[in-house]
Every structure is written in structure tokens, then in C-alpha cells.
Scaffold this active site. Structure first.
Site: not given
Length: 614
Positions: A411, A421, A408, A472, A339, A418
Site C-alpha cells: 500500500n 513498501d 498491509v 531559510d 486540473e 516493514e
């Protein structure tokens, strides 16, 4: 491949062949009893944190069919969003929301040694429970409920007695989105902005809602329900890894007091109600990209799931509904993956579509055999949908502003300290990022993002967010950042669509488009006499509701109330309208719609001068 130091915990491995047993997956006709031997896998040079209950990487050895195998596991650090929360309701209806600690969780992905494919989804909370593939066959493992014993049962999925031999299917019978031309992805020449979009990491922040029937099915046991959901999402996450789409569970809501919508066995009614509820309620409480309703009711016929096609990031339609149709969480996860695939613009597989399995994820009839794989057609359709619609919400990494725990590495979230990642050493596909340190590799200016290409900032002036309509405004890369500038739109009230409408919040709302959205192609706006009904305030003909009372339209405001549409076929009713008892604004003319020359509908559903409306 992980470099590991192996520390052996000596536990004997004694295979035992059983004939029949009742396990969590059901009645199993043939199984082995094994005692897994743990080989603690430490990243080279790393020290296991003493306060960490579940290790980042583990290995287990046991026998399958009398032959030893080694199961490599690595914690799925991207399973939960940093701002994960749960909501349930007290018996008196009070909303109870918590932020449970989920960083040190016990859900893993992995593979069998000498098999490069990630096909294992395992919970290590209380023994090993989950599934893996070995030589193309799906096996399940779970601990036996024997006091003071490390015994586990291992068995082929095909040895689980089927709960229902009848065929199951998805409720989608026609697509809501289809590529204009059946072009293969490999034949498509990308513009710079499309290439930047496709190179960026994709994140889906997932919300799951458990209905009251499922709550009662699990006897109101919140722990059992959470475990069920975490296992499903861990497998869902594994399935989508091959598509380079990261799924993080951001929210779980359990309707413990009663359902917030009328959950029916009629799938299209339930799907629409759930989408409307998400738009008006859930999105105002929790930011997320997609929501799936997991229900304990039986849908009509042999349908077990339903979802809008090509609807990712659309407030009312980025949803799916899934029946909790099997004791095996793997099958329910496969249905949810199906789905969610529809939401991502993937249609059902045709006869010519193939994958390296007996059944593919997007088969119209859902197989009793679980599948981890999307077909070649599905991958092509996803690619075409992403480059033609570029749904923006899935480019947003999970929030770091809400992070209160230490960074971490692995993740998928770039946290303080960092530079990038890209996931774990197993998952990382980013040539710019060092997965071990979460730092950019030497010579790299950037790791990923819409304004990063081949580890370099994209040239200044490159379009990173094209204009979605004449209301836009396109945005351009600066040449010094991976981020696309803040989204800007044309000023409200600017004429659009050849003066048939006026810009409103980046769109050009006109009635004929709203009729087509409600009724489908072949519809147009009804005559003025139909709209005069809105003066009555009777039934569903009104401008707005206040204090559960219909407020009739003033004569000059009738085209800001209920929307009336007709089919081009003159034999049909001339004044068709739609409504919902659960969403009073459903079927009303959208705010900002042109209601006369130089006039628009304001937020109070009055037809006012466009020059003073905003």
C-alpha cells in the site's frame, strides 16, 4: 508478472449483440452481453484470509467482439490513506465525521492479458464496473440490472451517445508558473539534492469536496456519491501511476446542508474562494496536500475545470475545481487529472506535443475521447517543475502513527515490521525493495527517501533540503538515515532582501511582493496617503475585525491594515485594494511585514519594534 494458481469457477460465457440500451454511462448504441468467468488468482504460496471479502488479485475471462480476453485485476491498496475520513452535515448544520473501514475495499487496477500496460480501473463491489483498454480502444463494462443474473454489458466508449456535442475546455488561459528556460529534462544536470528529491517516492494526499448542488443532483444519496468519488479517484490514481506519483484519498467532505463558500459559475471567483476556504478552514481540520472541489453547477461557457498552475503544497492554491459534467466517471476523472496536472506545474499541450493516444491529458480542449496518457511535453514540464520548486509536502508518506489496522504490504506505506513498501508486484519500480515481503533486498541499506540513492545512504553533508530563501536554513543528510532532518529557519526579525524586510517564519514578507501576488507584474505599493484610509475603519479599510466589527488602525499602524497597490501606468487608480467577504484577512498586509524602520506588523496588526515583536 504474477505467479498464480488458477481456480476456475464455471460460468458459461454467452456473448449477445445488442442494438441499443440505456446504461449508467447513458444511451449505448452497440453492446455485447457477456457472463464473465472468474479465475481466482492467488499469489503463489498465499492463503486467502477468510475474513477478507474482496481478494487481493482476481482474473476474469469473457469475450469481446467474439474473442476471449482475460482481465487481470489487483486491488488498489494505495487508494485510501490510512487515516481516511468523511464529513457531512446534518439538516440542523451539525458536522458529522466518520472513519469508515476501507482496507477491504473493492476497487482494482489491472490489464488485459498480453498487454503490459495498466489501463483497467474496475469496481468489483457488485459485479464488474469500470473501463479497460484493448488494442488501443477504450471499453466499458457494467452489470446489467437483471435479477439473479451474472449478465454484463461490454461496449466501446465511442458507442456511448454524447451528452453534449459542444467542445469542452479548461479555464486556464495563462500560466502562473513557467520554467525560466525551455530546457529538456534529459539535458538537465541534477545537483545531489535534486537527484535525491527526484528519486524519492511522491505521495499526494487528496481531499475531495462535493458541493450542495452535486449532493442534490444525486438526490442526497450518500452511498451513490461515495461510489462516484471512489471510482473517480481509482481512475485518477491509475492515470498518475505512469508518472510514479501515488494519489491516496485522505478525506471526503459533502456539503449536504449547504455550501461553505459561494459556488458560482464564474470559475476564477469559485477557485479563489475555494482556495481561501481550504487555507483558513479545511487545513486546520484535516492534513492533506491537495483539494479538489467537485461541483454540480454548470460553469460559464464551455469550461468544465480550472486550477492554479505550479501551486502544489501552497495552502491557498493547491486546489482545483471540476464540474461533474458526464455520467461516465472516466471523463470526470480525466478532467480532475488535468486540473491536478496544472497544480503540478504542467501547462496545456502545444501543437508539437504528442502521446500514444488520440488525445493527451493536458490538451487545452478536452476531448470526448478519454485519455490515460500525458504527452512528452507534460512529462518534461512536470520534471522541470519538481526539480526547480521541490514541493515538500508530496514527499511525506501517509501517516503511520494513525494506523490502527495490521500492516498491509503493497500500500506504499512503510508500517510496523516493514523495511520498505513499493506497492504491488505489478507497480513496484524500486530496485532496493522486495515487493513480495516489503523487506530490503540483500545489500541494500535503504529503499527510498531524500537521503537514499541507489539503495545506499547518501554521503553525510549532502544537502537534502536547500534553503528556499535567505530566511531559510539548508538541511543535510546524516549518512545514516533516509530522512532529511527537521526543517529549520532563520530567527524571526533577521534583516533580509537588502534590509527591505525582516525574516518571518522562513519568509521575507515585503509589500511589493504582496502587491504582485494580488495584482500581477507591473504593480507596486501605493503612496502613504492611501494607507491613511485604514484609520477610518469604513468599508474594507481597517486593521482587523472583531465580533463582525471593523477595528480601525491607529495612525502608527496604518501599514498593517488593508494593502494598497498601484500600477506603474500613471493613468490608473492610485489606491487599488482587494478583499473577500468570505476571508476577512484577504488583501490585508501580511504578518511580519516591515512597516517602518526597525518595525514590523505583529499578529494583532500593530506596527511594533522588531526587537520586541518575537
Amino acid at each position: 508478472m504474477l505467479q498464480v494458481l488458477l481456480v476456475t469457477i464455471c460460468l458459461a460465457v454467452f456473448p449477445y449483440q445488442g442494438s441499443s440500451i440505456i446504461l449508467e454511462s447513458g444511451n449505448v448504441n452497440d453492446y455485447e452481453v457477456v457472463y464473465p468467468q472468474k479465475l481466482t488468482a492467488l499469489l503463489k504460496g498465499a492463503i486467502q484470509q477468510p475474513e477478507q471479502k474482496y481478494e487481493d488479485a482476481m482474473q476474469y475471462e469473457f469475450k469481446v467482439n467474439g474473442k476471449p480476453v482475460v482481465l487481470h485485476l489487483e486491488k488498489n491498496k494505495g487508494l485510501f490513506s490510512e487515516d481516511y475520513s468523511e464529513t457531512h452535515y446534518s439538516p440542523d448544520g451539525r458536522e458529522i465525521t466518520t472513519n469508515p473501514p476501507v482496507e477491504d475495499h473493492c476497487y482494482y487496477h489491472g490489464h488485459i492479458q498480453n498487454d503490459a500496460h495498466l489501463t483497467a480501473s474496475i469496481s468489483a463491489c457488485n459485479g464488474l464496473k469500470g473501463h479497460f483498454q484493448l488494442r488501443g480502444e477504450t471499453y466499458l463494462i457494467e452489470p446489467l440490472k437483471i435479477p439473479d443474473s451474472e449478465a454484463h454489458a461490454v461496449y466501446k466508449y465511442e458507442n456511448v451517445e454524447k451528452e453534449d456535442e459542444g467542445p469542452k475546455k479548461c479555464g486556464v488561459t495563462q500560466t502562473n508558473w513557467k520554467s525560466d528556460e525551455p530546457i529538456k529534462a534529459s539535458q538537465f544536470i541534477l545537483t545531489p539534492e535534486q537527484r535525491a528529491y527526484m528519486n524519492a517516492n511522491k505521495y499526494i494526499k487528496l481531499a475531495i469536496v462535493v458541493d450542495n448542488v452535486m449532493f442534490r443532483k444525486y438526490t442526497g444519496n450518500f452511498t451513490a456519491i461515495r461510489t462516484r468519488i471512489y471510482e473517480i479517484v481509482n481512475t485518477l490514481n491509475l492515470i498518475y501511476t505512469i508518472l510514479n506519483i501515488h494519489i491516496a484519498l485522505v478525506f471526503l467532505e459533502i456539503w449536504s446542508k449547504g455550501d461553505s463558500i459561494n459556488v458560482q459559475s464564474v470559475v476564477d471567483v469559485t477557485l479563489n474562494s475555494f482556495g481561501e476556504w481550504r487555507e483558513r478552514d479545511l487545513l486546520n481540520r484535516k492534513r492533506h496536500d491537495n483539494a479538489q472541489l467537485l461541483t454540480g453547477i454548470n460553469f460559464n461557457g464551455d469550461t468544465i475545470g480550472f486550477g492554479f498552475v505550479g501551486s502544489m503544497c501552497i495552502p491557498k492554491k493547491s486546489v482545483g475545481i471540476v464540474q461533474d459534467h458526464s455520467k461516465t466517471h472516466l471523463l470526470v476523472a480525466t478532467t480532475m487529472a488535468h486540473e491536478l496536472g496544472h497544480n503540478l506545474g504542467i501547462n496545456h499541450d502545444g501543437d508539437s506535443c504528442t502521446c500514444q493516444a488520440n488525445s493527451c491529458i493536458m490538451a487545452a480542449k478536452l476531448s470526448h475521447q478519454p485519455s490515460y496518457q500525458f504527452s512528452d511535453c507534460s512529462i518534461n514540464e512536470l520534471w522541470m517543475y519538481l526539480i526547480s520548486h521541490t514541493p515538500r509536502c508530496i514527499l511525506n508518506e501517509p501517516l503511520t502513527t494513525d494506523v490502527v489496522s495490521p500492516a498491509v504490504c503493497g500500500n506504499y506505506v512503510v508500517e510496523e515490521g516493514e523495511e520498505c513498501d513499493c506497492g504491488s508486484l505489478w507497480y513496484c519500480r524500486n530496485p532496493c525493495c522486495d515487493a513480495a515481503t516489503c523487506k530490503l533486498k540483500p545489500g541494500a541499506e535503504c529503499g527510498d527517501g531524500v537521503c537514499c540513492y541507489q539503495c545506499r545512504f547518501v554521503t553525510a553533508g549532502t544537502v537534502c533540503r536547500p534553503a528556499r530563501s535567505e530566511c531559510d536554513i539548508p538541511e543535510y543528510c546524516s549518512g545514516q538515515s533516509v530522512e532529511c532532518p527537521m526543517d529549520h529557519i532563520q530567527k524571526n526579525g533577521k534583516p533580509c532582501l537588502m534590509n527591505h524586510g525582516y525574516c518571518y517564519n522562513g519568509r521575507c514578507p515585503i509589500m511589493i511582493h504582496q502587491c504582485i501576488a494580488l495584482w500581477g507584474p507591473g504593480t507596486t505599493v501605493s503612496s502613504d496617503v492611501c494607507f491613511q484610509r485604514n484609520e477610518s475603519g469604513q468599508g474594507y479599510s481597517y486593521c482587523r475585525r472583531e465580533n463582525n466589527q471593523n477595528i480601525p488602525c491607529a495612525p502608527q499602524d496604518v501599514k498593517c491594515g488593508r494593502l494598497y497597490c498601484k500600477f506603474h501606468n500613471v493613468n490608473t487608480l492610485p489606491c487599488n485594494f482587494k478583499y473577500s467577504d468570505f476571508a476577512p484577512d484577504y488583501g490585508l498586509v501580511d504578518h511580519g511585514t516591515k512597516c517602518g524602520d526597525g518595525k514590523v506588523c505583529n499578529s494583532n496588526r500593530q506596527c511594533v519594534d522588531v526587537n520586541t515583536a518575537y
